[in-house]
Design a protein around this motif. Structure first.
Motif, PDB file in Angstrom:
ATOM      1  N   ASN A   1      75.355  -4.008  33.682  1.00 22.14           N
ATOM      2  CA  ASN A   1      73.734  -3.753  33.025  1.00 22.14           C
ATOM      3  C   ASN A   1      73.740  -2.600  31.978  1.00 22.14           C
TER       4      ASN A   1
ATOM      5  N   PRO B   1      78.498   0.938  35.875  1.00 25.66           N
ATOM      6  CA  PRO B   1      77.595  -0.986  35.310  1.00 25.66           C
ATOM      7  C   PRO B   1      77.822  -1.529  34.109  1.00 25.66           C
TER       8      PRO B   1
ATOM      9  N   LYS C   1      71.164   4.641  32.480  1.00 29.28           N
ATOM     10  CA  LYS C   1      71.158   5.586  34.076  1.00 29.28           C
ATOM     11  C   LYS C   1      71.881   6.678  33.859  1.00 29.28           C
TER      12      LYS C   1
ATOM     13  N   LYS D   1      71.516   0.711  33.359  1.00 23.54           N
ATOM     14  CA  LYS D   1      72.185   1.588  34.547  1.00 23.54           C
ATOM     15  C   LYS D   1      72.450   2.093  33.872  1.00 23.54           C
TER      16      LYS D   1
ATOM     17  N   GLU E   1      75.211   6.395  42.537  1.00 19.02           N
ATOM     18  CA  GLU E   1      75.634   5.308  42.275  1.00 19.02           C
ATOM     19  C   GLU E   1      76.949   5.008  41.044  1.00 19.02           C
TER      20      GLU E   1
END
Length: 283
Positions: A114, A112, A120, A117, A88
């Protein structure tokens, strides 16, 4: 060795394709990584036209709607890809540099915005880097900074920067500094500046090349400037004297060097004194 990295902010915008094609033609990178392509499925003909010839391979992660998208292109004669992993947040390619047995893994990252995220992404990258003992290059637009001085007229998030620095330390990565450029991203209105684009490498990659440097390329069609990682071989002529690694396995060699260095030299010029000390060590 040349690796080009650029957040293009959409290849579909008029002028950007030709701009990147011109960079590929002039710089002739071995590998080029692009973030935020905003492209769906790309054809071979499209990539060949961008690269300037059909002597290339590529891996992409398609954009979702009109956001994101990653692309990695490489010269098949100079970097022989043996495998690829898409995620991703990144694309990783593994291969060998042409004409050598030097293995490297190049990771194209688009971070990202966010915070959830981001956490992650750091976890996924940690897992990737711990999976293979190799020469690593982790590059792209991380959408994060390391310290307060990496931003101007922008909000600095200490906790996010700390996680970025923890990732770098945990994986024993080093940043290759950008020559002559403090920031890599400028807002559309020209008031906000950030250093979001980087090349992070480990010691195994550093050992493959001589005098690594990162140079910026003029920002023309994107709010990010392209950055180019390259090596440079410098010929200083004949070495003043040879040192064999095997000598350092001998007991007492350090004392011999120190004793020779401490021998007195006589002169008024520091450079001459330094030269004479080297002569003593050589003897």
């Amino acid at each position: 060795m040349k690796i080009l990295s650029l957040n293009i902010r959409g290849f579909g915008v008029k002028g950007k394709f030709g701009w990147v094609k011109g960079i590929c033609y002039s710089e002739k990178p071995d590998v080029a990584v692009f973030q935020e392509t905003k492209c769906r499925c790309l054809s071979n003909n499209w990539v060949h036209s961008l690269w300037g010839n059909d002597n290339c391979g590529f891996v992409q992660r398609e954009a979702i709607g009109n956001s994101g998208g990653l692309l990695v292109v490489w010269d098949t004669s100079r970097f022989i890809v043996e495998g690829a992993v898409t995620n991703e947040f990144f694309i990783a390619i593994e291969g060998k540099w042409g004409g050598s047995d030097h293995d490297s893994i190049i990771v194209n990252v688009y971070g990202p915005h966010n915070d959830k995220k981001k956490k992650k992404m750091w976890g996924a990258l940690d897992e990737l880097l711990n999976s293979v003992d190799s020469a690593w290059v982790v590059c792209g637009d991380f959408n994060e900074v390391k310290c307060h001085s990496d931003r101007l007229n922008c909000t600095f998030h200490h906790a996010r920067a700390s996680r970025f620095n923890d990732f770098i330390l945990k994986n024993k990565l080093f940043e290759i500094s950008i020559n002559g450029r403090r920031f890599t991203c400028i807002s559309d209105d020209g008031t906000k500046f950030s250093k979001l684009d980087r090349f992070l490498v480990n010691d195994k990659f550093i050992n493959l090349w001589v005098d690594l440097s990162v140079v910026p390329i003029d920002r023309r069609e994107s709010d990010h400037c392209p950055i180019l990682l390259r090596d440079r071989v410098i010929d200083f002529g004949l070495k003043p004297f040879k040192v064999f690694d095997e000598w350092f396995n001998k007991v007492g060699v350090d004392k011999i060097i120190l004793d020779a260095w401490e021998l007195g030299v006589h002169g008024s010029r520091r450079d001459c004194n330094f030269r004479d000390k080297l002569k003593n060590v050589k003897k």
